[in-house]
Design an enzyme around this catalytic site. Structure first.
Site, PDB file in Angstrom:
ATOM      1  CD  GLU A  41      -2.409  -3.866  -0.548  1.00 45.97           C
ATOM      2  OE1 GLU A  41      -1.938  -3.126   0.099  1.00 45.97           O
ATOM      3  OE2 GLU A  41      -2.495  -5.026  -0.422  1.00 45.97           O
ATOM      4  CD  GLU A  93       0.036  -1.252   3.279  1.00 43.34           C
ATOM      5  OE1 GLU A  93       0.256  -2.280   2.734  1.00 43.34           O
ATOM      6  OE2 GLU A  93       0.356  -1.034   4.686  1.00 43.34           O
ATOM      7  CG  ASN A  94       4.666   0.912  -1.515  1.00 41.01           C
ATOM      8  OD1 ASN A  94       4.939   0.724  -0.650  1.00 41.01           O
ATOM      9  ND2 ASN A  94       4.559   0.282  -2.507  1.00 41.01           N
ATOM     10  CD  GLU A 141      -1.738  -5.204   6.898  1.00 45.80           C
ATOM     11  OE1 GLU A 141      -2.741  -5.755   5.979  1.00 45.80           O
ATOM     12  OE2 GLU A 141      -0.713  -4.621   6.293  1.00 45.80           O
TER      13      GLU A 141
END
Ligand code: TRP
Ligand code: ZN
Length: 898
Positions: free
Chosen positions: A302, A268-269, A324
């Site tokens: 994401e 998930e940048n 998460e």
């Protein structure tokens, strides 16, 4: 106890804030595969909330140190070492520039900066950034990043990083540059860059507040025709987060990039999500319905991290489930809403059933073994080993329980307060719980135990009906039973368990519910009991007839329910429960019970038989046209061999396989006409559609085909499967047909039809790596026989020119599929599977420790197996323990052997 023996254990209790903070980072990359130079300029200051340290300790791995300057002047007291860089006696506030070199071309770990298919990619979670530059690589250090990329324009025409593109242009010598700025502070694990020959599918959409956003899905040129579904999933995700949680996309541009060498699903940048190709690329010819659904879920996951993970992140890695568990919950709800909206309970239930099946098969097993840990672990050796089913899937169940307790609106209020309090911060699971509690005016102190206790809770149920008083009492008792030692240490007291219950009358309808002390019955016929004590009795009044209880509706808590239903009662629930999840559950209980009895018989050589009433119960589901095809497929699928083996006092995969095959054959032969009718009725002629309805038809039809392939005389199934294979216009039907051909011929050591189809499949899809992965996986998971053990096929395939141990998807398709998804063949008595496993773990350990450690986990339940298998597994584990080098694999095998 085991922890103190192992060096380098990281403990939650030892958390201390960082001695320094980094406010801004300017990175410059000269991208060259074997020798990339990174210049990193940081604004650093002492952390006012930490104790004084005169030295500044930065993390770094596999870096060649070049130089350090402080406030523009060379700084001599910089010492590079194996774990990083120490700067002696630094000022209170300063600008630090560090230059170092790394080697992406040789980086097979796929952590840090690496080359895949000639392009550059990064993976920084959890601790990969330190493989790119020296840094305070921990999530509670948040900075704004500016990134300048320089590279050959011909080789790397596309240069991407987080945030917004500031400028780009040409440089001398055929090079060019791009400068990116991410306006949001973020921890280093969310940094990303991509450089190479890529093309994008683009869309412009307006977000809720009317701002225009550029969306891109970047892939290699030949994959551009497989990006539409990912883009649609992204657009749906953006809309969903706005409408369900009021959360808007905060950047002008959002990018997804696909890469074929990747350790996990996706990352998930900030503004630059990087994905395993498996979770991006799809068209009807190459991807199955399951692939389409997974892509929607992972793209959603994401994207949702942008708020749950990025805007609010984790203080330390023990809090991993904060992002998460919450984000898995959000992606599960997204998929359920996409399938069934807010109100189609039957359609939502199929998603719920699939999720619970994964939880029970994988997370319950994890909780029963040496890797058992709480949702918020207390210690770890290698954080990469804690991206687990417990943190993700049980973590999601824990989040779901807040919603079950407070309702959708109460949950939303809690989320709103969470963002109001913590936007821009790095926080803990406690902060999340407090926000939910405060927004709903509740004390959730006891609920904290869901984060700190490992093991799967058991709830046993006793019921009593008093006809004279018309009272029905339900007594619940909670405990953990006989759990793994790793779990037992953490267990302190009873949990707050939201226990959803309904009562069913003789006519199959729900009864009105009125608890003792209430003035009248509620409208809802499902009640969530708040079960907080070790033992607690709930009494329903005005119950005019003895009901049948429907327990833990919609799986309202991640527990095991023990209640002594008769087979007839289960068949009744399967036919009548208004809760679709529990209808499915009743069928699973019925099947599990029969299968375990049969496995016990198979283990001792007693002949097998199956009661007609069980066949009749399945026949009713098969022919019940009021049920959706998707639901029928789930209800008619028997529990997996892995799950069944786990339920035995002593796991015996061969006996489980024999029992399950016996039941499949019995159901196939007894219901042959019905399977054939269902097969014909649920064909989906015409153009492929990826809708839930169409995929439900295909799922049921292909399940029918798989049962038909079990017939004593499979000729008809072979004819149908061959015809389906040839005519298929989509991968769901083609791969199901191939699988049926393989299994129909397994008992006879293979067939011409099966071999021809396999060869055709390979030729047809030679240029599609994700499909070739399926080709390997289908063969690795096929049924074997004495004359044709699957290990021999697997070993042959290891030498196939298309096999490549360095590519995680390929390694998983062949090795993991065999070791983790073909238990009857993997657990061969002669130990051949274990020897193979040990070889591959050792080989992978030298290439990619994260992937090796995942494979290493497939023997962790060894103590629960029959004596011969147990001995074989222990020997293999000891062999691996004596040879592997990585911290990742060591932690797994040492815990298994402890
Ligand atoms: N944070 C990612 C997700 O769940 C997963 C992830 C963690 C990951 N570590 C990784 C992905 C390493 C690839 C490699 O969304
Ligand atoms: Zn995630």
């Amino acid at each position: 106890m085991a922890d103190t023996a192992t060096p380098n254990v990281i403990r939650r209790a030892d958390y201390a804030p960082p001695a320094f903070l980094i406010d801004t980072v300017a990175l410059e990359f000269d991208l060259i595969p074997e020798r990339t130079v990174v210049r990193n300029t940081m604004r650093v200051r002492r952390n006012p909330d930490a104790s004084h340290a005169s030295n500044f300790e930065l993390m770094g791995e596999q870096l060649e140190f070049v130089s350090a300057t402080i406030d523009g002047a060379p700084f001599a007291q910089a010492h590079a070492h194996e774990h990083g860089l120490t700067l002696d006696n630094v000022p209170d506030s300063f600008e630090l520039t560090l230059t170092s070199i790394c080697n992406p071309a040789e980086n097979t770990t796929l952590s840090g900066l690496y080359v895949s298919g000639g392009n550059f990619f990064t993976q920084c979670e959890a601790e990969g950034f330190r493989r790119i530059t020296y840094f305070l690589d921990r999530p509670d250090v948040m900075a704004t990043f500016t990134v300048t990329l320089r590279a050959s324009k011909a080789d790397y025409p596309v240069l991407l990083s987080n945030g917004n593109l500031l400028e780009e242009g040409d440089l001398p010598d055929g090079r060019h540059f791009a400068r990116w700025e991410d306006p949001f502070r973020k921890p280093s694990y969310l940094f990303a860059l991509v450089a190479g020959k890529l093309v994008a599918l683009e869309e412009r959409v307006k977000s809720g507040s009317g701002k225009e956003k550029l969306l891109q899905v970047w892939v290699e040129p030949h994959d551009l025709d497989k990006t539409r579904h990912a883009m649609d999933s992204l657009i749906n995700s953006i809309r969903w987060d706005e409408s369900r949680f009021g959360l808007e996309l905060d950047l002008d541009r959002f990018m997804i990039v696909a890469v074929s060498d990747f350790n996990m699903g996706a990352m998930e940048n900030k503004g630059l999500n990087i994905f395993n190709t498996k979770y991006v690329l799809a068209n009807p010819e190459t991807a199955t319905d399951t692939d389409f659904a997974n892509i929607e879920a992972v793209v959603g996951h994401e994207y949702f991290h942008n708020w749950t993970g990025n805007r609010v992140t984790c203080r330390d890695w023990f809090q991993l489930s904060l992002k998460e568990g919450l984000t898995v919950f959000r992606d599960q709800e997204f998929s359920a809403d996409m399938a069934g909206g807010a109100t189609d309970e039957a359609a939502r239930a199929t998603k719920r059933i699939e999720d619970v099946r994964v939880l029970r098969q994988m997370q319950f097993a994890e909780d029963a073994g040496p890797m058992a840990h709480p949702v918020r672990p207390e210690s770890y050796v290698e954080i990469n080993n804690f991206y687990t089913m417990t943190v993700y899937e049980k973590g999601s169940e824990v989040v779901r329980m807040y919603q079950t307790l407070f309702g959708r609106d109460g949950f939303r209020k809690g989320m709103d307060l969470y963002f109001k309090r913590h936007d821009g911060q790095a926080v803990t699971c406690d902060d999340f719980r407090h926000a939910l509690a405060d927004a709903n005016g509740r004390d959730l102190a006891q609920f904290e135990r869901w984060y700190s206790q490992a093991g799967t809770p058991r709830v046993s149920v006793r019921t009593q009906y008093d006809a004279a008083q018309q009272r029905y009492s339900v007594t619940l008792t909670q405990g953990y039973g006989d759990t793994a030692p790793a779990a037992r240490e953490t267990q302190k007291g009873p949990l707050l368990i939201p226990f959803a219950i309904g009562l069913i009358g003789k006519d199959g309808h729900d009864l009105a519910l009125q608890l003792e002390g209430e003035t009248r019955a509620s409208e809802a016929t499902t009640r969530v009991l708040e079960f907080t004590q070790t033992e607690q009795t709930f009494t329903f009044v005005n119950v005019a007839q003895e009901p049948l209880p429907s327990l833990l509706r919609n799986f309202s808590a991640p527990v095991i329910v023990e209640y002594d239903y008769s087979a007839d009662q289960l068949a009744f629930l399967l036919a009548h429960d208004s809760d679709p999840f529990n209808r499915w559950e009743a069928g699973q209980r019925l099947a599990t019970r029969e299968l375990l009895t049969l496995a016990g018989r198979a283990a001792t050589g007693v002949p097998l038989q199956l009661d007609d009433s069980v066949v009749a119960a399945f026949a009713r589901v098969l022919t019940d046209e009021t049920l959706s095809p998707a639901f029928r497929e789930l209800a008619l699928m028997l529990p997996s061999e892995a799950y069944l083996a786990e339920q035995m006092a002593e796991s015996n995969p061969a006996a489980v396989h024999a029992a399950r095959q016996f039941v499949r054959k019995r159901l196939a032969n007894a219901l042959r006409k019905d399977w054939l009718a269902v097969y014909e009725k649920h064909r989906t002629p015409g153009a492929y559609e990826a809708t839930p309805e169409a995929s439900g038809h295909r799922a049921l039809k292909n399940l029918a085909l798989s049962y038909l392939a079990e017939l004593d005389d499979p000729a008809e199934a072979v004819r149908l499967a061959s015809a389906q294979y040839d005519a298929a216009n989509n991968m769901t039907d083609r791969s199901a047909a191939l699988s049926a051909l393989l299994n129909a011929s397994a008992a006879n050591g293979g067939s011409v039809e099966a071999q021809q189809a396999l060869d055709d499949f390979y030729r047809r899809f030679e240029k599609e790596p994700l499909v070739i992965d399926k080709w390997f996986a289908l063969q690795a998971t096929q049924r074997g026989s004495a004359q044709r053990p699957v290990i021999e096929i697997v070993r042959k395939l290891m030498a196939h020119p298309a096999f490549n141990l360095k590519n995680p998807n390929r390694a998983r398709s062949l090795i993991f599929s065999f070791c983790a998804a073909n238990p009857a063949q993997f657990h061969a008595e002669d130990g051949s599977g274990y020897a193979f496993w040990a070889e591959q773990v050792i080989a992978l350990d030298a290439i990619n420790p994260q992937v090796a450690a995942r494979l290493a986990r497939s023997l962790e339940l060894w103590r629960r197996f029959t004596p011969t298998l147990r001995d074989g597994m222990r020997a293999a584990l000891e062999k691996v323990a004596s040879q592997v080098k990585s911290r990742d694999v060591r932690e797994i095998v040492e815990k298994a052997l402890a």
